[in-house]
Design a protein around this motif. Structure first.
Motif, PDB file in Angstrom:
ATOM      1  N   VAL A  39      49.039  28.411  18.375  1.00  0.00           N
ATOM      2  CA  VAL A  39      50.455  28.567  18.025  1.00  0.00           C
ATOM      3  C   VAL A  39      50.578  29.326  16.709  1.00  0.00           C
ATOM      4  N   SER A  40      49.695  29.067  15.773  1.00  0.00           N
ATOM      5  CA  SER A  40      49.700  29.787  14.496  1.00  0.00           C
ATOM      6  C   SER A  40      49.491  31.285  14.725  1.00  0.00           C
ATOM      7  N   ARG A  41      48.552  31.633  15.597  1.00  0.00           N
ATOM      8  CA  ARG A  41      48.322  33.049  15.914  1.00  0.00           C
ATOM      9  C   ARG A  41      49.581  33.666  16.520  1.00  0.00           C
ATOM     10  N   TYR A  42      50.250  32.927  17.383  1.00  0.00           N
ATOM     11  CA  TYR A  42      51.438  33.432  18.069  1.00  0.00           C
ATOM     12  C   TYR A  42      52.605  33.615  17.108  1.00  0.00           C
ATOM     13  N   THR A  43      52.826  32.625  16.235  1.00  0.00           N
ATOM     14  CA  THR A  43      53.993  32.644  15.353  1.00  0.00           C
ATOM     15  C   THR A  43      53.745  33.346  14.023  1.00  0.00           C
ATOM     16  N   GLY A  44      52.472  33.453  13.619  1.00  0.00           N
ATOM     17  CA  GLY A  44      52.161  34.016  12.322  1.00  0.00           C
ATOM     18  C   GLY A  44      52.437  33.051  11.180  1.00  0.00           C
ATOM     19  N   THR A  45      52.610  31.786  11.506  1.00  0.00           N
ATOM     20  CA  THR A  45      52.839  30.753  10.495  1.00  0.00           C
ATOM     21  C   THR A  45      51.594  29.889  10.390  1.00  0.00           C
ATOM     22  N   PRO A  46      51.477  29.119   9.287  1.00  0.00           N
ATOM     23  CA  PRO A  46      50.301  28.244   9.171  1.00  0.00           C
ATOM     24  C   PRO A  46      50.245  27.226  10.327  1.00  0.00           C
ATOM     25  N   ALA A  47      49.039  26.853  10.697  1.00  0.00           N
ATOM     26  CA  ALA A  47      48.846  25.861  11.758  1.00  0.00           C
ATOM     27  C   ALA A  47      49.431  24.521  11.318  1.00  0.00           C
ATOM     28  N   VAL A  48      50.082  23.835  12.260  1.00  0.00           N
ATOM     29  CA  VAL A  48      50.602  22.504  11.962  1.00  0.00           C
ATOM     30  C   VAL A  48      49.426  21.535  11.861  1.00  0.00           C
ATOM     31  N   PRO A  49      49.603  20.430  11.129  1.00  0.00           N
ATOM     32  CA  PRO A  49      48.505  19.468  11.020  1.00  0.00           C
ATOM     33  C   PRO A  49      48.327  18.657  12.307  1.00  0.00           C
TER      34      PRO A  49
END
Length: 180
Positions: free
Chosen positions: A106-116
């Motif tokens: 999801v981080s790769r898809y959104t460009g945001t940090p990975a959720v914990p």
């Protein structure tokens, strides 16, 4: 009933038992599987929670591998008829590891940090099976048909989850657009 019908020569019947299946699905159907649920949580920026320490293992079968298994069963229906087969990857992964891979996808898809990914206390309604590992041995089906799960090779889980994340996100976006 199917086994009896096959034994009596009235039908060719093969029973396939699948572990949890994940992957891109119909945008009109709400997938309640653990992988899609965690993808939706991560897309919403919510932590991925486990009711255990992450070591509970699950054999998760990619939808394309499941479809190929049914195709293989049809192609070998005469030889398989009247029996029950387990179909899976033969590789149960710790859910903590799976959820970490989901968070990264999801981080790769959104460009945001990975959720914990967090361990939390289980709710009172938690089923005891939620705390048991599930491993599937597909060797009998593989020996009879030559079928093998492909989404277990190195890097394949990341690739399969990337496709699943994109499909879940697109379905959410389509749903949000249709509600506007």
């Amino acid at each position: 009933m199917l086994k009896r019908a096959a034994a009596a020569g009235l039908a060719r019947a093969v029973s396939l038992w699948l572990p949890p299946v994940y992957g891109p699905g119909s945008p009109s159907a709400e997938d309640r599987g653990v992988v899609s649920t965690m993808i939706r949580r991560a897309l919403a920026g919510q932590p991925l929670t486990m009711w255990h320490d992450g070591t509970v293992r699950r054999d998760l079968l990619y939808v394309e591998d499941a479809a190929r298994a049914f195709t293989a069963a049809l192609a070998h229906a005469d030889a398989l008829s009247g029996r029950h087969y387990l179909v899976g990857t033969g590789r149960a992964r710790p859910l903590g590891e799976v959820f970490e891979v989901v968070a990264r996808a999801v981080s790769r898809y959104t460009g945001t940090p990975a959720v914990p990914v967090l361990s939390v206390d289980p709710p009172p309604h938690a089923d005891p099976t939620d705390f048991r590992s599930l491993a599937v041995d597909p060797s009998a089906f593989s020996a009879a048909t030559g079928w093998r799960a492909l989404a277990v090779r190195d890097g394949a889980l990341d690739e399969a989850l990337d496709r699943t994340v994109a499909a879940v996100a697109a379905a959410q976006e389509a749903g949000a657009t249709s509600r506007s």
